[in-house]
Design a protein around this motif. Structure first.
Motif, PDB file in Angstrom:
ATOM      1  N   ALA B 268       0.838  -1.208   0.000  1.00  0.00           N
ATOM      2  CA  ALA B 268       0.000   0.000   0.000  1.00  0.00           C
ATOM      3  C   ALA B 268       0.872   1.256   0.000  1.00  0.00           C
ATOM      4  O   ALA B 268       0.618   2.208  -0.746  1.00  0.00           O
ATOM      5  N   ALA B 269       1.910   1.257   0.810  1.00  0.00           N
ATOM      6  CA  ALA B 269       2.774   2.442   0.893  1.00  0.00           C
ATOM      7  C   ALA B 269       3.492   2.681  -0.433  1.00  0.00           C
ATOM      8  O   ALA B 269       3.629   3.830  -0.882  1.00  0.00           O
ATOM      9  N   ALA B 270       3.926   1.600  -1.074  1.00  0.00           N
ATOM     10  CA  ALA B 270       4.591   1.757  -2.374  1.00  0.00           C
ATOM     11  C   ALA B 270       3.617   2.332  -3.403  1.00  0.00           C
ATOM     12  O   ALA B 270       3.997   3.148  -4.256  1.00  0.00           O
ATOM     13  N   THR B 271       2.362   1.920  -3.320  1.00  0.00           N
ATOM     14  CA  THR B 271       1.354   2.440  -4.243  1.00  0.00           C
ATOM     15  C   THR B 271       1.063   3.909  -3.957  1.00  0.00           C
ATOM     16  O   THR B 271       0.863   4.706  -4.876  1.00  0.00           O
ATOM     17  N   GLY B 272       1.044   4.272  -2.674  1.00  0.00           N
ATOM     18  CA  GLY B 272       0.854   5.679  -2.323  1.00  0.00           C
ATOM     19  C   GLY B 272       1.958   6.547  -2.908  1.00  0.00           C
ATOM     20  O   GLY B 272       1.697   7.627  -3.469  1.00  0.00           O
ATOM     21  N   THR B 273       3.182   6.084  -2.821  1.00  0.00           N
ATOM     22  CA  THR B 273       4.309   6.827  -3.403  1.00  0.00           C
ATOM     23  C   THR B 273       4.164   6.894  -4.924  1.00  0.00           C
ATOM     24  O   THR B 273       4.384   7.947  -5.537  1.00  0.00           O
ATOM     25  N   TRP B 274       3.759   5.769  -5.514  1.00  0.00           N
ATOM     26  CA  TRP B 274       3.607   5.668  -6.968  1.00  0.00           C
ATOM     27  C   TRP B 274       2.563   6.641  -7.497  1.00  0.00           C
ATOM     28  O   TRP B 274       2.805   7.375  -8.459  1.00  0.00           O
ATOM     29  N   ILE B 275       1.399   6.720  -6.849  1.00  0.00           N
ATOM     30  CA  ILE B 275       0.363   7.622  -7.363  1.00  0.00           C
ATOM     31  C   ILE B 275       0.785   9.084  -7.170  1.00  0.00           C
ATOM     32  O   ILE B 275       0.481   9.949  -8.001  1.00  0.00           O
ATOM     33  N   GLY B 276       1.521   9.348  -6.088  1.00  0.00           N
ATOM     34  CA  GLY B 276       2.043  10.707  -5.903  1.00  0.00           C
ATOM     35  C   GLY B 276       2.956  11.108  -7.052  1.00  0.00           C
ATOM     36  O   GLY B 276       2.901  12.244  -7.548  1.00  0.00           O
ATOM     37  N   GLU B 277       3.780  10.174  -7.490  1.00  0.00           N
ATOM     38  CA  GLU B 277       4.674  10.448  -8.627  1.00  0.00           C
ATOM     39  C   GLU B 277       3.869  10.674  -9.903  1.00  0.00           C
ATOM     40  O   GLU B 277       4.172  11.566 -10.700  1.00  0.00           O
ATOM     41  N   ARG B 278       2.823   9.873 -10.112  1.00  0.00           N
ATOM     42  CA  ARG B 278       1.986  10.043 -11.308  1.00  0.00           C
ATOM     43  C   ARG B 278       1.342  11.431 -11.328  1.00  0.00           C
ATOM     44  O   ARG B 278       1.147  12.020 -12.384  1.00  0.00           O
ATOM     45  N   LEU B 279       1.016  11.921 -10.132  1.00  0.00           N
ATOM     46  CA  LEU B 279       0.365  13.235 -10.034  1.00  0.00           C
ATOM     47  C   LEU B 279       1.380  14.377  -9.997  1.00  0.00           C
ATOM     48  O   LEU B 279       1.002  15.550  -9.966  1.00  0.00           O
ATOM     49  N   GLY B 280       2.669  14.027  -9.959  1.00  0.00           N
ATOM     50  CA  GLY B 280       3.691  15.068  -9.914  1.00  0.00           C
ATOM     51  C   GLY B 280       3.803  15.752  -8.559  1.00  0.00           C
ATOM     52  O   GLY B 280       4.273  16.883  -8.463  1.00  0.00           O
ATOM     53  N   LEU B 281       3.361  15.068  -7.513  1.00  0.00           N
ATOM     54  CA  LEU B 281       3.458  15.647  -6.171  1.00  0.00           C
ATOM     55  C   LEU B 281       4.881  15.478  -5.627  1.00  0.00           C
ATOM     56  O   LEU B 281       5.513  14.441  -5.852  1.00  0.00           O
ATOM     57  N   ALA B 282       5.363  16.488  -4.918  1.00  0.00           N
ATOM     58  CA  ALA B 282       6.692  16.387  -4.306  1.00  0.00           C
ATOM     59  C   ALA B 282       6.698  15.292  -3.236  1.00  0.00           C
ATOM     60  O   ALA B 282       7.692  14.587  -3.056  1.00  0.00           O
ATOM     61  N   ALA B 283       5.591  15.168  -2.547  1.00  0.00           N
ATOM     62  CA  ALA B 283       5.456  14.135  -1.518  1.00  0.00           C
ATOM     63  C   ALA B 283       3.974  13.916  -1.295  1.00  0.00           C
ATOM     64  O   ALA B 283       3.166  14.809  -1.530  1.00  0.00           O
ATOM     65  N   VAL B 284       3.620  12.715  -0.871  1.00  0.00           N
ATOM     66  CA  VAL B 284       2.222  12.467  -0.519  1.00  0.00           C
ATOM     67  C   VAL B 284       2.047  12.674   0.986  1.00  0.00           C
ATOM     68  O   VAL B 284       3.015  12.575   1.754  1.00  0.00           O
ATOM     69  N   PRO B 285       0.816  12.956   1.407  1.00  0.00           N
ATOM     70  CA  PRO B 285       0.590  13.142   2.853  1.00  0.00           C
ATOM     71  C   PRO B 285       0.842  11.871   3.684  1.00  0.00           C
ATOM     72  O   PRO B 285       1.166  11.971   4.868  1.00  0.00           O
ATOM     73  N   ALA B 286       0.689  10.711   3.099  1.00  0.00           N
ATOM     74  CA  ALA B 286       0.931   9.467   3.840  1.00  0.00           C
ATOM     75  C   ALA B 286       2.355   9.458   4.385  1.00  0.00           C
ATOM     76  O   ALA B 286       3.288   9.916   3.727  1.00  0.00           O
ATOM     77  N   GLN B 287       2.521   8.922   5.564  1.00  0.00           N
ATOM     78  CA  GLN B 287       3.833   8.916   6.194  1.00  0.00           C
ATOM     79  C   GLN B 287       4.550   7.587   6.038  1.00  0.00           C
ATOM     80  O   GLN B 287       5.778   7.514   6.128  1.00  0.00           O
TER      81      GLN B 287
END
Lengths: 302, 302
Positions: B268-287
């Motif tokens: 799940a955490a890897a997917t959270g990082t992955w979708i953040g990258e797809r959206l061009g976010l510097a970081a996702v809120p998930a810790q």
């Protein structure tokens, strides 16, 4: 509910950007203006080990007195206590000593086993109490150790049982791994050997469990919660860790839960933003400075 | 405890960076791989109003089936339900309809009063149930409104009482202002008029109360919690808001609290990082993606 502001000590301690004492004193003044009445302002540590705390005496001499605020300082050993005593009228009101719950983490952090650190504490605590200090023992890594994993409640219980007399016990989730059920379990374990000592908790929000743990601590009868303005602070043993739970966000939660903290969340949030700017942070972990106080923004009275 | 993954709908909905359907489908596939079994994947909204949801049909046709996963879609009106029905074998399993708790917010969001929206819901829900859909009613802004402030529990109760038959009630803290005591109060209020319907909660972590609210919801008997991988998602009416509570962080908390979610926090955490990258976010809120799963990292079995 009492919030203990730990930003000037735990919040700053591991920040590479060393702030001048004048900024630290201004930080404390702003914390007082926000309504905080118990503030950990310094650590008596070796300046070469913790450069950010090298000016502990200057900070303690400079913070506002006669405001009803109690100041705490971290003491690592007898030499630290000597430094606190040498401050005379500018000495702190409270001494906080840290015992790390696991031997591995304790050796890396303090160069001795948990038992060795406890023995040192008993000696320091005895002298500190004789000198009139309020003495808190913090059990660090009580919720988990970065080197050996989960820490059992019985381990924490046994540490507290060996501590001797103290005025307060603080259970710390140093690396931010704890969950609410542990808060309840640890409170029960500690009370089984120290039924009378007030309980205080110290949470980091590293995995987004910090505020849930704080609510669990209220439910478990803890009477004080550590937090830092802006949510600054990290742990050198948990490099990706975010900081302490944020004073402004915790106060928002508690104030709106009929657990009045005395903290003005708007002033606190502005101070959180301010200290983040002093440290050169792009943003602080606290959310209230960005989101705003809901009630103030919406103009609703209750 | 059931986690409802809402990232593909609520998480993406307000992101300016419109993702192609292929990425959304990959997002859903990764969510399924992480162990999520109930996923809100689309909204049937006007493409000019919500461009990110314009490809709802394409997403629903592309997501994996026969995996035991139930898919939900947001429906705003009868036309949206028509679109869902037109999908035939690719239709969603569940229909979610949102009523906003205050008239002011409801008018700005849906162009009608709360009562008007409820009337529309009853009509849509009747047709949807006849067509075999599982029907959820979400009461948005149940914990507070950005325009009129605190929402009373009795207001939420009255909305639910007027809703007519439904399969589930979801109480949403749309702008992230709620605190745990409200969770308990709202659950009691809703149960006083709808004792049988399962309760689901939807929290945003805008003021760092989202995870504490989730724990309170577990205690109050809610059976499902919305969350988004990465913690993505915002609210156009709360510009500084961070997103939904993060699936990986919530799963970490619940799994470690003996409330097994079935979610693999590492995936799940890897997917959270992955979708953040797809959206061009510097970081996702998930810790969790930054901090790591404590137990995995420390190698401790329990």
């Amino acid at each position: 509910m009492e919030i203990v502001e730990v930003g000037p000590r735990d919040g700053l301690q591991n920040e590479k950007n060393v702030l001048p004492a004048s900024v630290k004193i201004a930080y404390v003044e702003r914390a007082v203006a926000a309504g905080l009445r118990r503030i950990e302002v310094a650590a008596f540590a070796r300046p070469d080990r913790v450069p950010q705390m090298a000016d502990a005496e200057e900070v303690l001499r400079g913070v506002p007195r006669d405001t009803g605020v109690r100041y705490a300082a971290l003491v690592l050993n007898g030499r630290g206590l000597d430094r606190a005593l040498a401050l005379g009228e500018s000495r702190p009101d409270e001494i906080n000593y840290v015992v790390v719950a696991t031997d591995e983490f304790s050796r890396r952090n303090q160069g001795m086993s948990t038992a060795g650190s406890l023995a040192a504490f008993r000696s320091v605590a005895c002298r500190a109490r004789d000198a009139g200090f309020f003495v808190t023992l913090t059990v660090a890594a009580a919720f988990g150790c970065p080197f050996t994993g989960v820490v059992s409640a019985s381990r924490v219980r046994d540490i507290v049982a060996e501590a001797g007399p103290l005025d307060e016990i603080c259970l710390a989730d140093t690396i931010g791994v704890g969950v609410p059920v542990q808060v309840t379990e640890l409170a029960a374990a500690v009370r089984s050997v120290e039924p009378a000592a007030p309980l205080r908790a110290h949470f980091h929000n590293t995995r987004n469990t910090g505020y849930a743990n704080a609510v669990a601590a209220v439910g478990a009868g803890f009477v004080a919660l550590d937090a830092s303005l802006g949510g600054i602070g990290g742990c050198p043993f948990a490099p990706a860790a975010t900081g302490n739970i944020a004073t402004e966000d915790l106060a928002y939660l508690l104030n709106r839960s009929a657990l009045e903290t005395g903290v003005d969340v708007t002033v606190a949030a502005a101070t959180g933003t301010w200290i983040g700017e002093r440290l050169g942070l792009a943003a602080v972990p606290a959310q209230l400075g960005r989101a705003g106080d809901f009630l103030a923004a919406s103009g609703t009275a209750s």
